[in-house]
Design a protein around this motif. Sequence first.
Motif, PDB file in Angstrom:
ATOM      1  N   PRO A   1     -38.426 -50.077 -50.370  1.00 58.94           N
ATOM      2  CA  PRO A   1     -37.951 -51.091 -49.419  1.00 58.94           C
ATOM      3  C   PRO A   1     -37.247 -50.439 -48.233  1.00 58.94           C
ATOM      4  O   PRO A   1     -36.621 -49.387 -48.367  1.00 58.94           O
ATOM      5  N   GLU A   2     -37.349 -51.077 -47.079  1.00 61.62           N
ATOM      6  CA  GLU A   2     -36.797 -50.504 -45.854  1.00 61.62           C
ATOM      7  C   GLU A   2     -35.308 -50.189 -45.986  1.00 61.62           C
ATOM      8  O   GLU A   2     -34.840 -49.135 -45.530  1.00 61.62           O
ATOM      9  N   ALA A   3     -34.553 -51.096 -46.606  1.00 59.10           N
ATOM     10  CA  ALA A   3     -33.110 -50.865 -46.749  1.00 59.10           C
ATOM     11  C   ALA A   3     -32.831 -49.619 -47.578  1.00 59.10           C
ATOM     12  O   ALA A   3     -31.865 -48.890 -47.319  1.00 59.10           O
ATOM     13  N   SER A   4     -33.666 -49.347 -48.575  1.00 58.72           N
ATOM     14  CA  SER A   4     -33.469 -48.180 -49.435  1.00 58.72           C
ATOM     15  C   SER A   4     -33.727 -46.880 -48.696  1.00 58.72           C
ATOM     16  O   SER A   4     -33.301 -45.815 -49.144  1.00 58.72           O
ATOM     17  N   ARG A   5     -34.448 -46.960 -47.571  1.00 60.93           N
ATOM     18  CA  ARG A   5     -34.755 -45.774 -46.776  1.00 60.93           C
ATOM     19  C   ARG A   5     -33.877 -45.667 -45.532  1.00 60.93           C
ATOM     20  O   ARG A   5     -34.001 -44.708 -44.770  1.00 60.93           O
ATOM     21  N   HIS A   6     -33.003 -46.638 -45.339  1.00 61.01           N
ATOM     22  CA  HIS A   6     -32.178 -46.656 -44.130  1.00 61.01           C
ATOM     23  C   HIS A   6     -31.144 -45.525 -44.198  1.00 61.01           C
ATOM     24  O   HIS A   6     -30.449 -45.375 -45.213  1.00 61.01           O
ATOM     25  N   PRO A   7     -31.013 -44.721 -43.136  1.00 60.37           N
ATOM     26  CA  PRO A   7     -30.085 -43.579 -43.172  1.00 60.37           C
ATOM     27  C   PRO A   7     -28.661 -43.939 -43.539  1.00 60.37           C
ATOM     28  O   PRO A   7     -27.962 -43.149 -44.177  1.00 60.37           O
ATOM     29  N   LYS A   8     -28.197 -45.119 -43.147  1.00 63.30           N
ATOM     30  CA  LYS A   8     -26.798 -45.494 -43.411  1.00 63.30           C
ATOM     31  C   LYS A   8     -26.634 -46.279 -44.715  1.00 63.30           C
ATOM     32  O   LYS A   8     -25.520 -46.415 -45.212  1.00 63.30           O
ATOM     33  N   MET A   9     -27.724 -46.804 -45.258  1.00 64.33           N
ATOM     34  CA  MET A   9     -27.641 -47.635 -46.458  1.00 64.33           C
ATOM     35  C   MET A   9     -28.292 -46.997 -47.680  1.00 64.33           C
ATOM     36  O   MET A   9     -27.984 -47.346 -48.820  1.00 64.33           O
ATOM     37  N   GLY A  10     -29.220 -46.067 -47.445  1.00 68.17           N
ATOM     38  CA  GLY A  10     -30.022 -45.535 -48.542  1.00 68.17           C
ATOM     39  C   GLY A  10     -29.211 -44.908 -49.653  1.00 68.17           C
ATOM     40  O   GLY A  10     -29.501 -45.113 -50.838  1.00 68.17           O
ATOM     41  N   ASP A  11     -28.177 -44.140 -49.282  1.00 68.79           N
ATOM     42  CA  ASP A  11     -27.373 -43.488 -50.310  1.00 68.79           C
ATOM     43  C   ASP A  11     -26.585 -44.503 -51.125  1.00 68.79           C
ATOM     44  O   ASP A  11     -26.488 -44.398 -52.352  1.00 68.79           O
ATOM     45  N   LYS A  12     -26.027 -45.504 -50.472  1.00 72.08           N
ATOM     46  CA  LYS A  12     -25.284 -46.555 -51.180  1.00 72.08           C
ATOM     47  C   LYS A  12     -26.180 -47.332 -52.131  1.00 72.08           C
ATOM     48  O   LYS A  12     -25.758 -47.731 -53.224  1.00 72.08           O
ATOM     49  N   LEU A  13     -27.432 -47.535 -51.730  1.00 67.87           N
ATOM     50  CA  LEU A  13     -28.367 -48.309 -52.536  1.00 67.87           C
ATOM     51  C   LEU A  13     -29.100 -47.467 -53.571  1.00 67.87           C
ATOM     52  O   LEU A  13     -29.837 -48.010 -54.395  1.00 67.87           O
ATOM     53  N   LEU A  14     -28.899 -46.156 -53.542  1.00 69.88           N
ATOM     54  CA  LEU A  14     -29.679 -45.278 -54.412  1.00 69.88           C
ATOM     55  C   LEU A  14     -29.556 -45.608 -55.896  1.00 69.88           C
ATOM     56  O   LEU A  14     -30.573 -45.588 -56.609  1.00 69.88           O
ATOM     57  N   PRO A  15     -28.365 -45.905 -56.450  1.00 65.95           N
ATOM     58  CA  PRO A  15     -28.316 -46.249 -57.874  1.00 65.95           C
ATOM     59  C   PRO A  15     -29.240 -47.411 -58.232  1.00 65.95           C
ATOM     60  O   PRO A  15     -29.956 -47.362 -59.241  1.00 65.95           O
ATOM     61  N   ASP A  16     -29.274 -48.448 -57.396  1.00 69.13           N
ATOM     62  CA  ASP A  16     -30.143 -49.588 -57.683  1.00 69.13           C
ATOM     63  C   ASP A  16     -31.608 -49.256 -57.424  1.00 69.13           C
ATOM     64  O   ASP A  16     -32.499 -49.770 -58.112  1.00 69.13           O
ATOM     65  N   THR A  17     -31.871 -48.401 -56.439  1.00 72.61           N
ATOM     66  CA  THR A  17     -33.240 -47.943 -56.213  1.00 72.61           C
ATOM     67  C   THR A  17     -33.753 -47.213 -57.444  1.00 72.61           C
ATOM     68  O   THR A  17     -34.888 -47.424 -57.898  1.00 72.61           O
ATOM     69  N   LEU A  18     -32.907 -46.370 -58.029  1.00 76.74           N
ATOM     70  CA  LEU A  18     -33.315 -45.617 -59.210  1.00 76.74           C
ATOM     71  C   LEU A  18     -33.473 -46.519 -60.434  1.00 76.74           C
ATOM     72  O   LEU A  18     -34.369 -46.303 -61.256  1.00 76.74           O
ATOM     73  N   VAL A  19     -32.628 -47.535 -60.566  1.00 74.40           N
ATOM     74  CA  VAL A  19     -32.800 -48.488 -61.674  1.00 74.40           C
ATOM     75  C   VAL A  19     -34.180 -49.137 -61.589  1.00 74.40           C
ATOM     76  O   VAL A  19     -34.890 -49.266 -62.590  1.00 74.40           O
ATOM     77  N   GLN A  20     -34.576 -49.532 -60.381  1.00 75.10           N
ATOM     78  CA  GLN A  20     -35.888 -50.136 -60.189  1.00 75.10           C
ATOM     79  C   GLN A  20     -36.999 -49.149 -60.544  1.00 75.10           C
ATOM     80  O   GLN A  20     -37.943 -49.478 -61.279  1.00 75.10           O
TER      81      GLN A  20
END
Length: 295
Positions: free
Chosen positions: A83-102
């Motif tokens: 998802p675009e938000a998961s790749r966003h430079p300012k948001m990707g790191d914050k969202l990484l735990p949930d990206t990995l859960v998925q």
Amino acid sequence: MSVLKTALATPSRMRGIFRYLLEAPKQRENKEKLTRLLSPHELSEGRNKSAEHPMFDAALRESIKCRLLIADNDDIAINFELPEASRHPKMGDKLLPDTLVQLLFASDNEDEEDLGRLIAWYLAQDIYDAPGTWQEVEQRVAEQGVAESLDLKISSNSLFGQVEDWMCYLGFAWGHASDSNKKLVVAEPTAYLRRNLKDLFQGEAKAKLSIRDFLDRLAKKCPLFETGKFREQVEEKIGGRLPNHLSTSTAFALFRLQDDKCIQLIKESDADLFIFPSGDKEAGFSHIIWTGVEL
């Protein structure tokens, strides 16, 4: 092989590669250059020259295998299908735990089923009497007779450490030191639930869901929770949860979120009640409201 059994593929190492690529031009880098930058040759002195970068290589391999990253000829890149938000430079790191859960648990990733079952097993235990060390986990698994049927064998303290690292990073547990200065892990998913309330309520502050609908959405998003694939595999073997009863870990987390004013648990007349155990007490609720508070 899963991240559970690849001891060098820790969350912090996979995160380090991902964070670098978030800021890289076109979110890609030549593999050789990436290796030199994140695992300098100077740090490899004294190692077996046939495996000069074992930590980096293991983290990169598992990041590609779970589709967080992709190998493109001589380059390594962030998976453009995320998802675009998961790749966003300012948001990707914050969202990484949930990206990995998925990627690890909600994408039919057969390689990670052992880790999924193990975390689901942890979350199915009584939080007020849960095992907190490797020895206690092995004893409990043996008592419940599920080591073979669920492939829940914890064969070493280092493997337990890998489980602990992943559970804590993904938001399903936290660690602390006991009075004897022994580190303990508490399987308690408040952090994961707090991060995902907005998504579970589709961004609608003050929206109200029945507890059943909330659990259905939660299990679809993360099958480690009640009615999810991994939880059902575990509970089929260990039993212990009655119909319309939450596990103590889920109930504890929701009570914490209510204390933090993130949600409100209510009981409506003529509605199906779910029982929330709390120590030697229990309470019944039918609906949950997201207040819109994000901590």
